[in-house]
Design an enzyme around this catalytic site. Structure first.
Site, short mmCIF file in Angstrom:
data_model
loop_
_atom_site.label_atom_id
_atom_site.label_comp_id
_atom_site.label_asym_id
_atom_site.label_seq_id
_atom_site.Cartn_x
_atom_site.Cartn_y
_atom_site.Cartn_z
N THR A 66 1.76 -3.36 4.14
CA THR A 66 2.84 -2.99 3.22
C THR A 66 3.96 -2.22 3.91
OG1 THR A 66 1.27 -2.85 1.41
CG2 THR A 66 3.33 -1.64 1.12
N GLU A 108 -3.25 -3.40 -3.59
CA GLU A 108 -3.87 -4.67 -3.24
C GLU A 108 -3.66 -5.70 -4.36
OE1 GLU A 108 -7.16 -4.45 -0.88
OE2 GLU A 108 -6.35 -2.65 0.07
N SER A 145 4.82 -5.94 -3.24
CA SER A 145 4.15 -7.13 -3.78
C SER A 145 4.52 -8.39 -2.99
CB SER A 145 4.55 -7.32 -5.24
OG SER A 145 4.12 -6.23 -6.01
#
Lengths: 426, 426, 426, 426
Positions: free
Chosen positions: A165, A405, A171
């Site tokens: 990330t 996640e 996302s």
């Protein structure tokens, strides 16, 4: 036109099914209900799995639980926990060889449940080590990497973190900006630059599995970075403090500034998002187990409180319908959640688990754990505000599990796409 | 202090678990997702069970489905359906002998799912025949009763109904007012008087299993009444019309006015609520399967509609996030519901199913089927008001399934009592 | 830096505010709670409005209510109802002149609430006549049209319907296919061709307000069609039967096949979706009031049932916490809904009502009425399936109100766009 | 039979209503939608109220907001805040005289909203000072008490706390154990002993309003205790640390050990629970306003974040339907909540507010603020875990507001009792 089932059954029913059917007789004696295992999931586990679960539960309750209140208050992660888990063989437990236990996916799910029954933060640290980093190396690494890193990680001597990330890409990791290119000065090395954020374990990790785009191809590749080998100034991992949840796990950034990484430390084959997504799938599978563990602890705590707390004419509040409904709802969701996680674990080991199945159980178990934990928190009334009752900690943690996640809505759209064949990410 | 799991696994892991673990390798090839079986429940069924399911599904889709629209509109139940099901061996299918198929509880659940995929009303008629009446006679009847009634019922030649609920006693059958006492004039007969209501099949039933209090003991006993043997005026079974749901099943009252019943038609041993509750448990188990069948049909219909219906720039509405979320939620609940029902079916056949497990799956599967069916109905927009889309019928039916055989709140309190040990019915 | 409020209040507070503040004293005597008006909304209505409300309520309870059960069973709309409402001055009541009452928007909301307290289908018929057709003519028609049509409609002698929705264009009317072009043979006439569906009142309407695209401009225009003037074969209005809800209103299609309409019957100025949307806004405003009326009737019925129905030791089920919570939730939403509708009504009359306000109250009041009606239906247990308890009818109706005149999700996106400035219709 | 409304309106409609109705004309020009005031509540406030609101908002945003992050992290309440509010005349603002502003209940609600927009903990400290202690003294105290205490409290020089809840008696204060009896040695004094818990402000309060049972009568009475007058060892107020929420307010216990209190410091007349409940009602009224303020801040933060955060092809996440629905839901509940609070405020000043109205708005506004804040938190994805986004703090705070001063379920049962006339506390 239709084949009557009588003939089917008379001629063909297996002995098991028949004797099972005869077993109906035994129904007459009332069977006791166990609120800790409401739908008898324990019947689905092998003896080994039950033994592993018991080992993990004992360790977690006896050794982890006493540390968690202070750890959470002070945002302090005790690294020794990973070593202790290593001693018990709990790390990377599904891996065969390299000092790992080689257990079934269900067994590893039971370990995860035991850990998160104590705290989702501890489980996060454990998942990163086991599923994301060890699992990643085992799946995508060279034999050399495996031999070099897995045994130390299995013992908990070496701590891993997983850098995917980025600050502007949560996302949607495909848009990552971290880049790898041939090192300008060190031969046989790549140079990595970029920033990762919300990385569990990063401030204290020895080994950093970092995903970056290879400049030459524009494809995402995986790199294993050893902190001890990084020249000063090329790797920084500042902690992120003042979190609302998961305070018993340590979180940070990874800042790479022309950090040199040996070419041999790049995963040899896997390209694109398939690599990190495969690791994430393993972690998500674990989260589906873990969050039910946390919910089960909430049920246990709320049940105990409701039986001990008396209001209005000395009745325990457990006697009130509105309280009982909360307990019934939560217990049901926990029971259903365990069955679903078990099923996916079995299919995983048979090579039959679609990644959308994991999206489904990750999403649903996180969502239901969170919703029910919040409802059970109401049982504590004003006392819920005291951290000693533990339920507020679970609620705060479970919110984070719902968002990381794969935030719940993202998994909804993954499922929606799988169901309809149409993409709705816009 | 703790036993490391490595040793556990090295020495003790069963061959199955080990080979399962090795199976992880196979994970690499992506596994396709099947929205009709999202968590791979089909892997849990035996070949026989799958064959039985297929037989039932084919029959239901090909023969039942074409009748249901008119049946529902006109509140008209086609009795031939029971005969056809009898020919296929679907009635009382878990019973061993007496012309019954002797299949597993899971197989019978799959039949139930197939029936309710078409209509909950049809499933109600089927459940009453199979679970409540045949099941009751098989469990509590004398050998003589079984031989006399079960073969005809298995063929669907004889239709049964189950009389427990009374006008003033729904959730609390223990307060029933129907009474049995020695018949004043016919020797060897009891005389039954009282009224039952909301009795599926009653207006056309040949055999009425009626629960009544024996005046001499005040205890509830079960009586099998043959309509053909009742003198005029002692048994009336007026239909109840203008129902909001389950309109494809026929419902009525049972009015008993000094109705003579042979002493040999009283269940010999069972006393109190244990009798009817045991029958209800079997029926509830079936409802847990059936309602998921109805929900699955709603998913199928909503998915198809959302792919065919275009709005705004020619996009199918399946492309909209709000639509996808509804489908994802419903599919998840259906998948979880099937796993839970399967698990309880297996435990039932092993004599390990607590009655609270059945409360749990009856409650949860009804609730979730209803909630999701309602949400999916929104996908149809204004067209949902047309009965030809079928979803409105499912919604109306599922509301009834939530209230009968234990209204959802009642099961919440049954579960709450089992969890806390404290009674909250007041 | 900041201006202390003491000075504000000492020097500037209005006399009203001050005397209001002094009124606090009176708080000491306990004020009784009225579950029929939980937040004292009646204090917000003028005496005239209360009188109008009372007239409407009396008429609806005494004259409409006795007809509704049979009307709903048989999908039968009694046209006389419109005439009776006309006699009382309830039709087009906010219009000034033309034989209309000229009341405030709040007064008209109170009428709507009274009608829908009986049945959403009756309210639909009423809304179409008053808000959609009379309102449309009043707002967009020529003076000639108003004088020709409004007085007869106000008396209920002439019944209107509103044709916007087409079979393939529900939420997106801008894509309509109905076309108007100069009539090939009749001078001074347009020729309209196309099909409209889900049109309340269409099978029996005398006057059809139809929206069609003018071929020459591609712009949507409004046409008032008099059925009596249409040559045979140019206008068909077949009824749509077998509806799941709103069965006490009559619904149908409008099929136009080169139907000649005088040019003078086209609204002179309004072009595009502004015309129909303005009419819909008035209707939606009414729905926000009406659905709360339906919900209030559900509360009343559930409350009465819960007090009369005894279970477990003779307690009324009103004594159970789970029942009380359902009543408390529903009552709260009804009370909030009335306040919001009143507020928007006042702003409407002051020219301060944004159309998104109407989206907001239409969406929220429909959603909450539906959710609560469904929950209250549970209070009736198995008896809910009998249509005589009325609640099932409200539930079925309210689902339709949620989907028509802007399905709930569509209004969510309208609001989302207004809040964020970003469009999400895709 | 029925009185036509035409005549009503022609002859009797007030000029206001008529001119209002004429105002409909003005509707044609589209009215802009203000997401910060979605249903135009600002139209309901007087100019003075708007000015007071503005003063409070400016102070809170400019002076309070910069302190809250650190205060919350460190559980540190800056007492100066109360003094600053005192300088602005915000304390005890509805009280007439004694240096108080004498504003309307709506004005005081607007102040409360402004404070809680920053933080519920600050609002708690404010509510205790204003509603519970100053309000209590004003309502039940002697003239002497009022003159002695109110001016200092109004200036914020003297800080109050309110001691009702005891460790074992939360929802049921009638069972309190704290006792007052004639002091054994000090004439004209009572001696108070017992313990109170979860008392906002207690560790730093100068004035403690404590409710205790008078031993001689067994009736609950109110006592105003001056900390400075208590002999050492008779009054302890240890803080409660490590709270899950409201960390910017200070909370503690009150431990009384034969604490001497002058007889003149007992409220002269009020006996039983009427005293504390009346104070609580005022505080609850404020909570109904305040929690909407917190929700409004969540909306503002989530909206801003959703517009700034880009994911997937550079779209702001505000463009996603699932995000827009969350914003639409929250905005609607905030708008409805303000209307309801305003309505009850007006009725309060007119002496027409039933206490159940306050239960209704306290329950609903807390519940909806909490639910929506939680949903909006999802918009932030993983970033929600960082306390700098503020939303996690609101979520944690709002949970506490839902449980204190009447937990939501308790208010459900209070409403249920008011609706049905039947008691369900068991």
């Amino acid at each position: 036109m239709f084949r009557p089932i009588c003939r089917l059954s008379t001629n063909q029913l297996s002995k098991t099914a028949r004797s099972a059917a005869i077993g109906i007789r035994r129904l007459h004696a009332p069977v006791p209900f166990d609120w800790k295992d409401p739908l008898g999931a324990n019947n689905l586990f092998t003896e080994d799995e039950l033994a592993i679960s018991e080992t993990a539960e004992s360790y977690c309750q006896e050794r982890m639980l006493p540390r968690v209140l202070e750890a959470y208050r002070n945002e302090d992660f005790d690294r020794k926990i990973i070593e202790e888990m290593g001693e018990l063989g709990l790390l990377g437990a599904t891996i065969q060889g390299y000092g790992c236990a080689g257990v079934s996916s269900v067994a590893s799910g039971l370990i995860t449940r035991a850990v998160e029954r104590v705290d989702s933060g501890y489980r996060s640290g454990y998942s990163v080590q086991s599923a994301l980093v060890m699992g990643g190396i085992e799946e995508f690494g060279t034999e050399e990497m495996k031999e070099k890193y897995l045994p130390g990680m299995a013992k908990g001597k070496m701590l891993g973190c997983f850098g995917l990330t980025e600050p502007n890409h949560g996302s949607d990791p495909g848009s990552m900006e971290t880049m790898a290119k041939p090192h300008p000065s060190k031969k046989g090395y790549y140079s990595l630059s970029g920033a990762k954020t919300w990385i569990t374990n990063s401030p204290i990790a020895d080994l950093l599995l970092v995903w970056a785009k290879l400049e030459s191809t524009g494809k995402i590749r995986g790199f294993v970075i050893e902190r001890s080998q990084c020249p000063p100034g090329t790797l920084e991992t500042p902690p992120i403090k003042n979190k609302n949840g998961l305070r018993a796990s340590i979180t940070g950034m990874i800042q790479l500034d022309e950090c040199p990484v040996p070419e041999s430390n790049m995963f040899p084959e896997v390209e694109g998002l398939r690599g990190p997504f495969s690791c994430l799938n393993s972690a998500r599978y674990g989260i589906a187990w873990g969050t039910i563990g946390a919910l089960e602890d909430c049920i246990d705590r709320a049940r105990t409180y409701s039986l001990e707390r008396k209001q209005f004419k000395g009745n325990p509040i457990a006697k009130y319908q509105l309280v009982q409904k909360k307990l019934a709802d939560a217990t049901t969701d926990a029971a259903y959640g365990i069955l679903a996680a078990t099923q996916v674990g079995r299919l995983k080991d048979e090579g039959k688990a679609a990644s959308e199945m994991i999206s489904m159980i990750k999403r649903q178990n996180c969502d239901r754990a969170l919703v029910n934990a919040r409802t059970l928190q109401e049982v504590f009334g004003g006392n819920a505000v005291s951290d000693e009752y533990g339920i507020g900690r679970h609620v705060s943690n479970l919110f984070v599990t719902q968002t990381y996640e794969g935030q719940s809505d993202i998994h909804s759209l993954i499922l929606g796409r799988a169901i309809t064949g149409v993409q709705a990410f816009c």
